[in-house]
Design an enzyme around this catalytic site. Structure first.
Site, PDB file in Angstrom:
ATOM      1  N   ASN A  43      89.778 -54.906  74.969  1.00  0.00           N
ATOM      2  CA  ASN A  43      88.705 -55.635  74.157  1.00  0.00           C
ATOM      3  C   ASN A  43      87.474 -54.870  75.391  1.00  0.00           C
ATOM      4  O   ASN A  43      87.818 -53.675  76.393  1.00  0.00           O
ATOM      5  CB  ASN A  43      88.350 -57.052  76.410  1.00  0.00           C
ATOM      6  CG  ASN A  43      87.045 -57.299  76.619  1.00  0.00           C
ATOM      7  OD1 ASN A  43      86.365 -57.203  75.901  1.00  0.00           O
ATOM      8  ND2 ASN A  43      87.275 -57.486  77.107  1.00  0.00           N
ATOM      9  N   LYS A  76      84.707 -54.496  76.398  1.00  0.00           N
ATOM     10  CA  LYS A  76      83.559 -55.033  77.667  1.00  0.00           C
ATOM     11  C   LYS A  76      82.084 -54.618  76.991  1.00  0.00           C
ATOM     12  O   LYS A  76      81.568 -54.194  75.325  1.00  0.00           O
ATOM     13  CB  LYS A  76      83.693 -54.663  78.695  1.00  0.00           C
ATOM     14  CG  LYS A  76      85.459 -55.060  79.209  1.00  0.00           C
ATOM     15  CD  LYS A  76      85.601 -55.283  80.365  1.00  0.00           C
ATOM     16  CE  LYS A  76      87.515 -55.462  80.041  1.00  0.00           C
ATOM     17  NZ  LYS A  76      87.461 -55.893  81.997  1.00  0.00           N
ATOM     18  N   HIS A  88      87.234 -65.283  79.219  1.00  0.00           N
ATOM     19  CA  HIS A  88      87.766 -64.453  80.023  1.00  0.00           C
ATOM     20  C   HIS A  88      87.041 -64.589  81.419  1.00  0.00           C
ATOM     21  O   HIS A  88      85.988 -65.112  81.558  1.00  0.00           O
ATOM     22  CB  HIS A  88      86.868 -62.941  79.167  1.00  0.00           C
ATOM     23  CG  HIS A  88      87.100 -61.502  79.922  1.00  0.00           C
ATOM     24  ND1 HIS A  88      86.903 -61.035  80.853  1.00  0.00           N
ATOM     25  CD2 HIS A  88      88.941 -60.623  79.458  1.00  0.00           C
ATOM     26  CE1 HIS A  88      88.122 -59.519  81.285  1.00  0.00           C
ATOM     27  NE2 HIS A  88      88.565 -59.456  80.348  1.00  0.00           N
ATOM     28  N   GLU A 113      85.873 -62.034  83.469  1.00  0.00           N
ATOM     29  CA  GLU A 113      84.048 -61.535  83.633  1.00  0.00           C
ATOM     30  C   GLU A 113      83.451 -62.573  83.331  1.00  0.00           C
ATOM     31  O   GLU A 113      82.740 -63.102  83.832  1.00  0.00           O
ATOM     32  CB  GLU A 113      84.157 -60.657  83.294  1.00  0.00           C
ATOM     33  CG  GLU A 113      84.444 -59.402  83.446  1.00  0.00           C
ATOM     34  CD  GLU A 113      85.162 -58.675  82.730  1.00  0.00           C
ATOM     35  OE1 GLU A 113      85.191 -57.878  82.375  1.00  0.00           O
ATOM     36  OE2 GLU A 113      86.339 -57.472  83.471  1.00  0.00           O
ATOM     37  N   GLU A 140      96.108 -63.208  82.172  1.00  0.00           N
ATOM     38  CA  GLU A 140      95.126 -61.918  82.683  1.00  0.00           C
ATOM     39  C   GLU A 140      94.926 -61.689  84.634  1.00  0.00           C
ATOM     40  O   GLU A 140      93.977 -62.379  84.653  1.00  0.00           O
ATOM     41  CB  GLU A 140      94.106 -61.980  82.285  1.00  0.00           C
ATOM     42  CG  GLU A 140      93.312 -61.102  80.692  1.00  0.00           C
ATOM     43  CD  GLU A 140      93.067 -60.177  80.139  1.00  0.00           C
ATOM     44  OE1 GLU A 140      92.896 -59.484  79.820  1.00  0.00           O
ATOM     45  OE2 GLU A 140      91.537 -60.738  80.595  1.00  0.00           O
ATOM     46  N   GLY A 192      90.819 -54.227  85.876  1.00  0.00           N
ATOM     47  CA  GLY A 192      90.257 -53.454  86.188  1.00  0.00           C
ATOM     48  C   GLY A 192      90.722 -52.852  87.202  1.00  0.00           C
ATOM     49  O   GLY A 192      89.936 -51.882  87.763  1.00  0.00           O
ATOM     50  N   SER A 214      95.377 -54.482  83.397  1.00  0.00           N
ATOM     51  CA  SER A 214      95.572 -52.799  83.393  1.00  0.00           C
ATOM     52  C   SER A 214      96.535 -52.197  82.831  1.00  0.00           C
ATOM     53  O   SER A 214      97.835 -51.541  83.021  1.00  0.00           O
ATOM     54  CB  SER A 214      96.007 -52.304  85.439  1.00  0.00           C
ATOM     55  OG  SER A 214      94.615 -52.640  85.885  1.00  0.00           O
ATOM     56  N   GLY A 251      91.465 -53.367  78.209  1.00  0.00           N
ATOM     57  CA  GLY A 251      90.683 -52.536  78.563  1.00  0.00           C
ATOM     58  C   GLY A 251      89.828 -51.773  78.710  1.00  0.00           C
ATOM     59  O   GLY A 251      90.315 -50.988  77.402  1.00  0.00           O
TER      60      GLY A 251
HETATM   61  P1  PGA Z   1      92.068 -54.118  82.096  1.00  0.00           P
HETATM   62  O1  PGA Z   1      91.380 -54.763  81.461  1.00  0.00           O
HETATM   63  O2  PGA Z   1      92.943 -53.406  81.511  1.00  0.00           O
HETATM   64  O3  PGA Z   1      90.992 -52.625  82.119  1.00  0.00           O
HETATM   65  O4  PGA Z   1      92.155 -54.270  83.366  1.00  0.00           O
HETATM   66  C1  PGA Z   1      92.030 -56.762  80.829  1.00  0.00           C
HETATM   67  C2  PGA Z   1      90.863 -56.873  80.740  1.00  0.00           C
HETATM   68  O5  PGA Z   1      89.587 -57.274  81.163  1.00  0.00           O
HETATM   69  O6  PGA Z   1      90.882 -57.626  79.405  1.00  0.00           O
END
Ligand code: PGA
Length: 249
Positions: free
Chosen positions: A9, A11, A95, A97, A167, A173, A212, A233
């Site tokens: 992803n 983003k 997601h 976000e 998630e 993140g 992460s 991510g």
């Molecule tokens: P991250 O994001 O690996 O940077 O923690 C994962 C995601 O939001 O899909």
């Protein structure tokens, strides 16, 4: 055997120049793993460019969201048909976000997922609890209710054609990851909830972990019996890291 899926992803990262460089490095470095789908989900404006670069590669293309509507007066929305014609075969939906910054509900995510399936896209449907919810010991309550909501009205074949991503919001993140045991417990719980809807579909549907995921924790997470892949991510923006996670799968 359940299919494994490693999805990146991106983003809001990926100018045309960055997209070219990252995808060329990925194509050069990636092996063709057996029974593991490799997916990249760049932003809309570079989807077509990505499709051109990935044309002869086993790497599949996905988008990060989609409209529930077909066409019309929906400023800034992008339809399933537009994604398909840009080369996408997957779409991330719900997601955290999107849920946090755009107030997306389980109900909307459910409607989008049905639309994606009807139009021939594979939805990667996200669920996960916040830190506050985990600390209040409400993880199963929250994730259970999200699963019930996002899969409402799904026939067994629709579940089997989907991908679920767990998630935990507190791990996205932040550099904090669920331990493999913590993640496995929630993945098992999700599979049991899906089995309440349909046993066979629960055995088939890939459940990805996200939050992460990095080369150094991918092995531990991906060796758990109910973790069928990762939604990545930050580490998806570095070709070497993403390939190392694919290798772990
Ligand atoms: P991250 O994001 O690996 O940077 O923690 C994962 C995601 O939001 O899909």
């Amino acid at each position: 055997m359940r299919q494994k899926v490693i999805a990146g992803n991106w983003k809001m990262n990926g100018t045309p120049r960055e997209t070219k460089a990252l995808l060329k490095a990925l194509v050069a470095a990636s092996r063709t793993p057996e029974n593991c789908a490799m997916v990249v989900c760049p932003p809309y404006p570079v989807l077509h460019l990505a499709d051109v670069i990935l044309k002869d590669s086993p790497i599949k293309l996905g988008a990060q969201d989609m409209s529930v509507h077909d066409r019309g007066a929906y400023t800034a929305e992008v339809s399933a048909e537009m994604l398909l014609t840009a080369g996408a075969t997957y779409v991330i939906l719900g997601h955290s976000e999107r849920r946090q910054y755009h107030a997306e509900s389980d109900q909307l995510v459910n409607a989008k997922a049905k639309k994606a399936l009807a139009d021939g896209l594979i939805p990667i449907i996200c669920v996960g609890e916040t830190l506050e919810e985990r600390e209040a010991d409400r993880t199963e309550e929250v994730v259970g209710s999200q699963i019930g909501g996002v899969l409402a009205g799904f026939a067994p074949d629709m579940i089997a054609r989907s991908v679920i991503a767990y998630e935990p919001v507190w791990a996205i993140g932040t550099g904090k990851t669920a331990t493999p045991e913590m993640a496995q417990a929630v993945h098992r719980f999700i599979r049991n909830r899906v089995a309440d809807l349909n046993q066979e579909a629960a055995e088939t549907v890939p459940i990805l972990y996200g939050g992460s995921v990095k080369p150094d924790n991918a092995d531990g997470l991906l060796s758990q019996p109910d973790i069928d892949g990762a939604l990545v991510g930050g580490a998806a923006l570095k070709a070497d890291d993403f390939v190392a996670i694919i290798d772990a799968a």
